[in-house]
Design a protein around this motif. Structure first.
Motif, PDB file in Angstrom:
ATOM      1  N   VAL A 151     -13.457  -9.670  60.248  1.00  0.00           N
ATOM      2  CA  VAL A 151     -13.249  -9.325  58.898  1.00  0.00           C
ATOM      3  C   VAL A 151     -12.490  -7.834  58.236  1.00  0.00           C
ATOM      4  N   GLY A 152     -12.038  -7.780  57.327  1.00  0.00           N
ATOM      5  CA  GLY A 152     -11.421  -6.549  56.837  1.00  0.00           C
ATOM      6  C   GLY A 152     -10.227  -6.520  57.316  1.00  0.00           C
ATOM      7  N   THR A 153      -9.748  -5.059  57.314  1.00  0.00           N
ATOM      8  CA  THR A 153      -8.303  -4.816  57.633  1.00  0.00           C
ATOM      9  C   THR A 153      -8.346  -3.495  58.988  1.00  0.00           C
TER      10      THR A 153
ATOM     11  N   ARG B 243     -18.866  -5.766  51.793  1.00  0.00           N
ATOM     12  CA  ARG B 243     -18.861  -7.039  51.023  1.00  0.00           C
ATOM     13  C   ARG B 243     -17.911  -8.104  51.909  1.00  0.00           C
ATOM     14  N   ASP B 244     -16.908  -7.492  52.907  1.00  0.00           N
ATOM     15  CA  ASP B 244     -16.219  -8.105  53.797  1.00  0.00           C
ATOM     16  C   ASP B 244     -17.179  -8.931  54.752  1.00  0.00           C
ATOM     17  N   TYR B 245     -18.166  -8.163  55.006  1.00  0.00           N
ATOM     18  CA  TYR B 245     -18.929  -8.741  56.184  1.00  0.00           C
ATOM     19  C   TYR B 245     -19.836  -9.739  55.453  1.00  0.00           C
TER      20      TYR B 245
ATOM     21  N   GLN C 129     -19.233 -11.489  52.954  1.00  0.00           N
ATOM     22  CA  GLN C 129     -18.782 -12.933  52.707  1.00  0.00           C
ATOM     23  C   GLN C 129     -18.595 -13.648  54.155  1.00  0.00           C
TER      24      GLN C 129
ATOM     25  N   SER D 258     -15.493  -5.989  62.476  1.00  0.00           N
ATOM     26  CA  SER D 258     -14.234  -5.614  61.774  1.00  0.00           C
ATOM     27  C   SER D 258     -13.064  -5.329  62.500  1.00  0.00           C
TER      28      SER D 258
ATOM     29  N   THR E 258     -12.587  -1.624  55.742  1.00  0.00           N
ATOM     30  CA  THR E 258     -13.484  -2.907  55.982  1.00  0.00           C
ATOM     31  C   THR E 258     -14.713  -2.396  55.128  1.00  0.00           C
ATOM     32  N   TYR E 259     -15.162  -3.328  54.119  1.00  0.00           N
ATOM     33  CA  TYR E 259     -16.099  -3.030  53.340  1.00  0.00           C
ATOM     34  C   TYR E 259     -17.472  -3.718  53.620  1.00  0.00           C
TER      35      TYR E 259
END
Ligand code: PLP
Length: 473
Positions: free
Chosen positions: A195-197, A204-206, A208, A168, A201-202
């Motif tokens: 990933v994420g901001t 689903r970000d991981y 994807q 993240s 970070t969710y």
């Protein structure tokens, strides 16, 4: 006196070496170093005579003695009166008596470091910590290396080199001294996939970001800062489930990592190593000298296949742990196995110290300050990249420095032998007993008394030496 006579009035090197004080210096620092120092001082005196046609006021032998301070080994004990329990600049965790004894036993002689005593053949240095690490953390296997940064490097090199690691953006942190997680990751040969901001970070970000080349998901504990407000992070259990669904390795860098629950002391929660493993981490990493309270080391515990891969990797040799550190770490872990860590491990003893006991000591220190000091409520911190923002109520000796010169007074405290490191807050110099070994109290009190004697204006810089009653840990 004429200049020539001034030159001739200087003692010879031989005569200097006959002075009892210089004899003592030679015994302490070695003959050659003191001869060289004497020559340097004499050269400086000749240069001064040439420049000014007068003799410097200080006797040559006094100058030699004064400059010999520069010959002593530079690493030395200091008194930590800052109230920061795990102070990286001051050497992090003080060690337990048992840990020190174990280090001495192994360091003073030979050991079975890489020798199987029963079989009479070569053994592994990694064997000594495996069982005890498993016992106190509940893991299948464990390994300890030079520090946590090298444990992370080794884990990534052994498990992810040439492949991708998903992390993240909120966890791409700098730990201190310019040590940045993304830099270590790159050195391992793994490719970082962010990933994420920063704040959200969710899972689903991981999900994807996972592809053919993904080897692992890495979680890094935000050990030295807090993100508050509009935030979202995936839990370790969610990430581990996702990792395992895709046959990836879940790596959890806890930083400090605790084996005991910090909430029992009114502190914020610091993730437990046991919980990290229970939530599904395949490799959990933490420091030996943060909340564990042992010598400098980096510990990796988790699944045997992953830990074995780390042991076999060539880098394991480059970051291996020294025998005295293995002994000290094993003895520290034994305190946890015996359920006595709160009493035996200094870091936990300091965390658990009640404010009443601290108040008594702060008042005694304040009395040594005369009109300049008073006991006052304040906060200690855990520090060392753990529990950011978490504070423990304490009582400090608050000193109103002579002439209002807080920097000058703090510097005078550092001039004591051993130096006393305090903290400055709103023009006052605060000394927190929580991080000071009670055996060092006498030194603190006599230093305060010497610096603040009478009206305190007479802070002469003549600070006392500790008598050395074994307070050195
Ligand atoms: C402190 C820390 C490290 C580095 O540990 P060392 O033992 O100092 O090498 C790595 N990761 C995190 C999250 C930390 O807090």
């Amino acid at each position: 006196m004429r200049v020539n006579e001034l030159y001739r009035s200087l003692p010879s090197v031989d005569r200097l070496l006959g002075d009892p004080r210089v004899v003592a210096l030679a015994a302490q620092h070695g003959h050659d170093a003191v001869v060289e120092l004497a020559r340097t001082v004499l050269d400086d005196y000749r240069a001064a005579i040439e420049r000014t046609s007068t003799l410097p006021e200080v006797a040559v032998v006094d100058a030699v003695v004064a400059r010999a301070a520069g010959l002593r080994t530079s690493l030395r004990r200091v008194v930590n009166a800052t109230g920061v329990i795990i102070h990286t600049n001051l050497g992090r965790a003080p060690l337990s008596r048992e840990a020190l004894e174990a280090m001495e036993r192994v360091g003073a002689g030979y050991s079975n470091l890489e020798f199987d005593v029963e079989e009479g053949e070569r053994g592994s240095r990694f064997a000594h910590l495996d069982a005890i690490l498993c016992r106190v953390t509940g893991a299948d296997a464990g390994i300890a290396v030079n520090n946590n940064a090298s444990a992370l490097l080794l884990a990534l090199a052994a498990l992810c080199a040439g492949r991708e690691v998903v992390i993240s953006r909120g966890q791409l942190v700098e730990i201190g001294g310019g040590f940045r997680i993304p830099d270590v990751m790159r050195q391992s040969g793994a490719t970082l996939v962010e990933v994420g901001t920063t704040n959200r970070t969710y899972v689903r970000d991981y999900a994807q970001a996972i592809g053919e080349r993904t080897a692992a998901i890495l979680r890094v504990h935000a050990s030295n800062f807090r993100v508050v407000g509009f935030t979202e992070t995936a839990t370790l259990a969610e990430l581990a489930a996702l990792a395992h669904e895709h046959s990836l390795v879940m790596i959890d860098d806890l930083g400090s990592g605790a084996l005991l629950d910090t909430r029992r002391y009114g502190l914020a929660e610091e993730p437990l190593v046991q919980d990290s493993l229970a939530a599904g981490a395949d490799v959990t990493l933490f420091s030996g000298d943060k909340l564990l309270g042992g010598p400098q080391a980096g510990v990796a515990v988790g699944r045997r296949t992953a830990i074995d891969a780390m042991r076999r990797h060539p880098l394991a040799r480059a970051v291996r742990l020294d025998k005295t550190a293995i002994a000290g770490l094993a003895a520290t872990l034994q305190h946890y196995a015996r359920g006595e860590a709160e009493q035996a491990v200094p870091v936990w003893r300091m965390i658990a110290e009640p404010p009443e006991a601290l108040g008594r000591r702060a008042r005694r220190w304040s009395r040594a300050c005369g009109a300049h000091g008073e006991a006052a409520p304040s906060q200690s911190t855990v520090g060392g990249g753990s529990l950011p923002g978490a504070e423990l109520p304490t009582v400090v000796c608050s000193v109103r420095p002579p002439r209002g010169d807080a920097d000058g007074f703090a510097a005078a405290l550092r001039g004591a032998d051993p130096p006393i490191v305090a903290r400055i807050h709103e023009g006052r110099v605060l000394l927190d007993p929580r991080t000071v070994d009670p055996r060092e109290d006498r030194h603190v009190e006599s230093t305060l008394r010497a610096l603040l004697d009478g009206d305190g204006a007479g802070a002469s810089g003549a600070v006392p030496r500790d008598e050395g009653d074994g307070a050195g840990r």
